[in-house]
Design a protein around this motif. Structure first.
Motif, short mmCIF file in Angstrom:
data_model
loop_
_atom_site.label_atom_id
_atom_site.label_comp_id
_atom_site.label_asym_id
_atom_site.label_seq_id
_atom_site.Cartn_x
_atom_site.Cartn_y
_atom_site.Cartn_z
N GLN A 195 0.84 -1.19 0.00
CA GLN A 195 0.00 0.00 0.00
C GLN A 195 0.87 1.25 0.00
O GLN A 195 1.67 1.45 0.90
CB GLN A 195 -0.91 0.00 1.24
N ARG A 196 0.71 2.08 -1.02
CA ARG A 196 1.52 3.29 -1.14
C ARG A 196 0.67 4.51 -0.76
O ARG A 196 -0.15 4.99 -1.54
CB ARG A 196 2.05 3.44 -2.56
N THR A 197 0.85 4.99 0.45
CA THR A 197 0.15 6.18 0.91
C THR A 197 0.93 6.82 2.04
O THR A 197 1.63 6.14 2.80
CB THR A 197 -1.27 5.84 1.39
N LYS A 239 2.49 2.27 -6.60
CA LYS A 239 2.57 3.65 -7.07
C LYS A 239 4.03 4.09 -7.14
O LYS A 239 4.80 3.86 -6.21
CB LYS A 239 1.82 4.58 -6.13
N TYR A 242 3.60 9.51 -5.07
CA TYR A 242 2.45 9.87 -4.26
C TYR A 242 2.87 10.94 -3.25
O TYR A 242 4.06 11.08 -2.94
CB TYR A 242 1.84 8.65 -3.55
#
Length: 459
Positions: free
Chosen positions: A139-141, A187, A190
């Motif tokens: 998860q890229r955040t 991603k 971001y």
């Protein structure tokens, strides 16, 4: 629990004779970010071997080491030393992600990719007594990332303790870029929530900032909101951007300047247009480099140009042509590199398939040594040209010639002060680093960025 985080030094930075200022510019923000996830009952320390000796007479429960390609040998030595004493060791970073099997031989746990999602999961697993041997970013955040533990950073040891990152990765995908391999599987680019980014800036004392983002202008909507939010803070700051952003986003650039931008790192990479397509540096193809520099200078922004030698269309004349072009365009500082095929990049795969790799001695994959067989140059010729480019660009005569391209006397003085200060006074920087007083030079840097009053920041 006692957690020790280490950034091992690159080989050149450990010299007992000389330490260039570039190794004492920025603190290890990546480790300080991970430290923010640790609960209050954890005793944590951060050690940066570039600016201090790392002690080994302690008894941590967990050692976390950030690994770059040219520090890999040193990182593995540290890891093996602690593991021999029964200490759990975790390795992460660019080199670990590129060569996980190599790194796994020296660690109990390895992290592949950016750590915002993996690190909290690892901590939960560790508390539960079942940590895994490998974690891969999914998860890229940056949503929910806690504030950086700046209290663990020894500010007095760095010229730019106020470094900051508000995004991850880059929207462009160049063949030679190490970061592309690091962010694979998710991603590539971001950004941080705007409120969190502005809050982090507000936390930083003083005026000067340095954005370490690979491309601060990569998301124009985010960048515009960020610059609007920073306007009126009275900051002076430096960052990295692209020729494309400078030429195609005039309003955004003006907002950046109004918010305090005074120096921009720009990856020109090459004066040979054919090289750009080969390396998939499409954002530079067909761009007017001269116009980009004029645009920045007209707005009072200094240019740190980045250039890479050794691409397939580079002949023996590339060094002199590059240096002369940079001087004639008044580029204040230049960073030169020898093309380096980092593991797990498209460039590395191509070089390997063509049988052009000379060796895999990672300590020499430092952009200062030739580690592949160039197409139109001999390896020794490429190395000599690289060093000559640095000498020729930073000669006093070249500095004066570059400064003379500026019309205003204060801009000429600013050019000389910034360029000479970076390369002509390295013995001074060496002494300041060893004395732990490098931060005392920050007011001078701010004065130069302001152009001795000509380019003051807005209050």
């Amino acid at each position: 629990m006692r957690v020790k985080m280490i950034l091992p030094a690159l080989t050149e930075a450990t010299s007992p004779f000389f330490r260039p200022i570039k190794y004492s510019l920025f603190p290890p923000l990546g480790l300080a970010t991970l430290a923010g996830y640790l609960p209050d009952d954890v005793e944590v320390s951060i050690w940066d071997e570039h600016v201090e000796k790392v002690p080994f007479d302690d008894e941590p429960d967990l050692v976390v080491i950030q690994v770059y390609i040219t520090s890999a040998r040193r990182a593995y030595e540290m890891a093996d030393r602690y593991r021999a004493r029964g200490v759990r060791v975790a390795l992460g970073g660019l080199h670990v992600t590129s060569l996980p099997e190599e790194a796994a031989a020296h660690a109990d746990t390895i992290f592949l990719g950016p750590g915002e999602d993996m690190w909290p999961q690892f901590l939960a697993d560790l508390r539960a007594g079942r940590p895994a041997s490998r974690y891969t970013s999914q998860q890229r955040t940056l949503l929910g990332v806690p504030p950086i533990r700046r209290d663990l950073i020894k500010r007095n040891k760095y010229l730019v303790p106020n470094s900051i990152v508000v995004s991850r990765g880059c929207p462009h995908v160049c063949d030679f870029c190490y970061k592309v391999a690091f962010f694979k599987g998710g991603k590539q680019y971001y950004v941080q929530p705007l409120e969190s980014a502005l809050a982090e800036i507000e936390r930083l004392p003083g005026r000067h900032l340095y954005f370490l983002d690979d491309h601060l202008f990569g998301s124009p909507p985010f960048a515009e909101a960020l610059f609007d939010g920073m306007r009126g803070m009275g900051r002076l700051w430096q960052a990295a951007g692209t020729v494309k952003a400078v030429l195609e986003q005039p309003r955004l650039l003006e907002k950046a300047v109004a918010a305090g931008l005074r120096s921009l790192f720009v990856g020109f990479e090459t004066v040979n247009a054919a090289n750009l397509t080969d390396q998939r540096k499409y954002q530079n193809v067909g761009r007017d480099y001269d116009a980009a520099i004029r645009r920045l200078h007209d707005l009072g922004v200094m240019v740190n140009g980045s250039f890479v030698f050794g691409m397939d269309h580079d002949g023996a004349d590339v060094f002199d042509r590059t240096v002369e072009w940079a001087i004639l365009n008044g580029v204040e500082t230049a960073t030169f590199h020898i093309l380096t095929p980092y593991p797990d990049t498209a460039l590395y795969a191509r070089m390997e398939s063509e049988g052009r790799l000379l060796h895999r001695d990672w300590e020499l994959y430092d952009t200062r040594h030739v580690v592949f067989r160039p197409a139109a140059l001999q390896p020794a010729e490429l190395e000599r040209g690289y060093w000559r480019a640095y000498r020729d660009f930073y000669r006093w005569g070249s500095i004066w010639r570059g400064a003379s391209t500026k019309a205003a006397p204060k801009d000429r003085l600013r050019h000389v002060a910034y360029s000479a200060g970076w390369k002509k006074f390295e013995p001074f920087w060496d002494a300041a680093i060893r004395a732990g007083r490098v931060l005392h030079a920050l007011p001078l840097l701010e004065h130069i960025l302001e152009g001795f009053g000509r380019h003051r920041a807005e209050p």
